[in-house]
Write an enzyme that holds these catalytic residues in place. Structure first.
Site, PDB file in Angstrom:
ATOM      1  N   GLU A 131       0.852  -1.188   0.000  1.00 13.32           N
ATOM      2  CA  GLU A 131       0.000   0.000   0.000  1.00 13.32           C
ATOM      3  C   GLU A 131       0.888   1.240   0.000  1.00 13.32           C
ATOM      4  O   GLU A 131       2.084   1.148   0.314  1.00 13.32           O
ATOM      5  CB  GLU A 131      -0.936  -0.005   1.221  1.00 13.32           C
ATOM      6  CG  GLU A 131      -1.934  -1.151   1.202  1.00 13.32           C
ATOM      7  CD  GLU A 131      -2.889  -1.125   2.388  1.00 13.32           C
ATOM      8  OE1 GLU A 131      -2.746  -0.227   3.254  1.00 13.32           O
ATOM      9  OE2 GLU A 131      -3.772  -2.001   2.442  1.00 13.32           O
ATOM     10  N   GLN A 298      44.554  -7.982 -18.921  1.00 12.59           N
ATOM     11  CA  GLN A 298      44.343  -8.737 -17.690  1.00 12.59           C
ATOM     12  C   GLN A 298      43.199  -8.160 -16.858  1.00 12.59           C
ATOM     13  O   GLN A 298      42.402  -8.911 -16.258  1.00 12.59           O
ATOM     14  CB  GLN A 298      45.626  -8.748 -16.865  1.00 12.59           C
ATOM     15  CG  GLN A 298      45.570  -9.687 -15.668  1.00 12.59           C
ATOM     16  CD  GLN A 298      46.872  -9.680 -14.894  1.00 12.59           C
ATOM     17  OE1 GLN A 298      47.232  -8.670 -14.294  1.00 12.59           O
ATOM     18  NE2 GLN A 298      47.590 -10.795 -14.914  1.00 12.59           N
ATOM     19  N   GLU A 382       9.933  -8.581  -4.085  1.00 11.83           N
ATOM     20  CA  GLU A 382       9.741  -9.712  -3.178  1.00 11.83           C
ATOM     21  C   GLU A 382      10.599  -9.582  -1.917  1.00 11.83           C
ATOM     22  O   GLU A 382      11.034 -10.569  -1.344  1.00 11.83           O
ATOM     23  CB  GLU A 382      10.049 -11.026  -3.913  1.00 11.83           C
ATOM     24  CG  GLU A 382       8.830 -11.910  -4.100  1.00 11.83           C
ATOM     25  CD  GLU A 382       7.917 -11.336  -5.194  1.00 11.83           C
ATOM     26  OE1 GLU A 382       7.523 -10.150  -5.079  1.00 11.83           O
ATOM     27  OE2 GLU A 382       7.574 -12.058  -6.134  1.00 11.83           O
TER      28      GLU A 382
END
Length: 404
Positions: A131, A298, A382
């Protein structure tokens, strides 16, 4: 590239499903994803293709017309889809969570009514907890359902509803203090919450009497998929649209859905990280500086090594969490770890790929620009990293309780 993120022990059926999804992603999603994303256009043709593949019913039992596959199969498919375009995996995810909640907690009438049409993709699912005034504190929900005879009247405002406009079924968590005294409801807020199943027309505006879906929220990334608010103003629902038929169980039903959703978000992180690595390792072999491809420097090889290791580690944890849930065991610890690690590693791998691209990574002509805006959503979806750490920490204290 093909050697990264492999999964041992898959059945022939699982391998065939994943191969089909991978081909679909390579041919139908990756070539158009960036253009659609920049236009914030809903990928209808892609969604129709996923529907034809049966992915909307991937985990729905065969008796309801689905494929009856495992969470692991689903998560691996999500990983492939997110590798193509994360927004598409979001369209699938919210549908999957609602179908999972129905399968696990719905009444037989609710299963019979919804699951066959969800498996066919005729009904698209969305779910809503958040909300405007709350973040991860679900106990602070203020939207409410009040009993009125054989119906409930719902009022309140929900936020961050993925698929809010395109869905036709929304699972909504609200407060309903039925059977509780005010003191009991205040002391045990999680026991005063109920999940309702709301059928509506797809689209925006008033989609049924008492229910309004405003227009899409404009976002930094995660475009294409519609993210909206949901406003209930005197929305009437029959009592048989309480998930499971009993009030007061909504919080636990939603947490069960979010638990498998965390595996899904971990899979999305894995997919986006894989794509970022693919883009980075490819560009590093094409871009020349000081007379040779930058891949031969590298410093770039170190970056590629770190990126690939993170992709592998995140994938392994995601697979472990999915398999734990499929075994019937509690997996909140593994799901929390997988979601936390995969989302953080995804952010880091995407940023490294962005750095490898140099100035071109800042150009909208290059795909990495889109991934750079998408990865942050996984850090909060989530549950934030802080929420995952709370879950992990509490579970570790349960498992390693001091025996002094």
């Amino acid at each position: 590239m093909a050697r990264l993120a492999q999964t041992a022990g898959l059945t022939d059926v699982q391998q065939e499903i994943l191969s089909t999804v991978r081909d679909f992603v390579d041919k139908e999603i990756i070539p158009v994803a960036t253009e659609l994303e920049h236009r914030d256009e809903y990928p209808q043709q892609i969604v129709d293709g996923l529907r034809e593949l049966g992915l909307f019913g991937l985990m729905i039992p065969e008796e309801y017309g689905g494929l009856g596959e495992s969470l692991l199969t689903y998560a691996l498919c999500v990983e492939e889809i997110a590798r193509g375009w994360m927004s598409v995996s979001g369209i699938i995810n919210t549908h999957f969570i609602v179908a999972y909640m129905l399968k696990q907690h719905g009444t037989q009438e609710q299963k019979d009514h919804f699951l066959p049409r969800m498996a066919a993709g005729d009904i698209r699912g969305a779910f809503s907890m958040s909300e405007p005034a709350l973040g991860s504190d679900v106990s602070a929900i203020t939207s409410k359902a009040v009993r009125d005879g054989d119906e409930y009247v719902l009022n309140g405002q929900k936020m961050w509803l993925t698929n809010g406009g395109t869905s036709s079924l929304v699972a909504v968590l609200v407060r309903s203090d039925e059977g509780l005294t005010p003191e009991e409801a205040a002391a045990k807020p999680h026991k005063s919450m109920t999940t309702f199943l709301i059928e509506k027309e797809p689209g925006f505006g008033e989609v049924r009497p008492g229910l309004t879906i405003p227009g899409k929220i404009d976002k930094m990334g995660y475009k294409g998929v519609d993210t909206t608010e949901l406003i209930m103003d005197g929305l009437r629902l029959p009592a048989d649209r309480v998930l499971g038929g009993v009030t007061g169980r909504g919080f636990y039903q939603m947490m069960d859905g979010v638990e498998v959703g965390r595996v899904n978000v971990a899979a999305r992180g894995c997919g986006v990280a894989q794509r970022a690595f693919e883009l980075g390792v490819s560009y590093a072999q094409q871009r020349h500086t000081f007379g040779k491809p930058i891949a031969q420097h590298q410093a770039i090889q170190f970056k590629l090594a770190e990126m690939a290791t993170k992709v592998e580690a995140a994938h392994a944890m995601m697979v472990n969490a999915a398999r734990k849930k499929d075994s019937g065991e509690r997996n909140d610890l593994e799901a929390g770890m997988a979601k936390y690690l995969a989302s953080e590693y995804c952010k880091e791998v995407v940023e490294d790929a962005f750095r490898i691209h140099g100035g071109y990574g800042f150009s909208k002509e290059y795909e990495i620009e889109r991934l750079y805006r998408e990865a942050p959503m996984l850090l909060i979806g989530e549950g934030t990293a802080e929420i995952q750490k709370m879950i992990i920490g509490r579970r570790l204290l349960e498992e390693y309780r001091f025996q002094g």
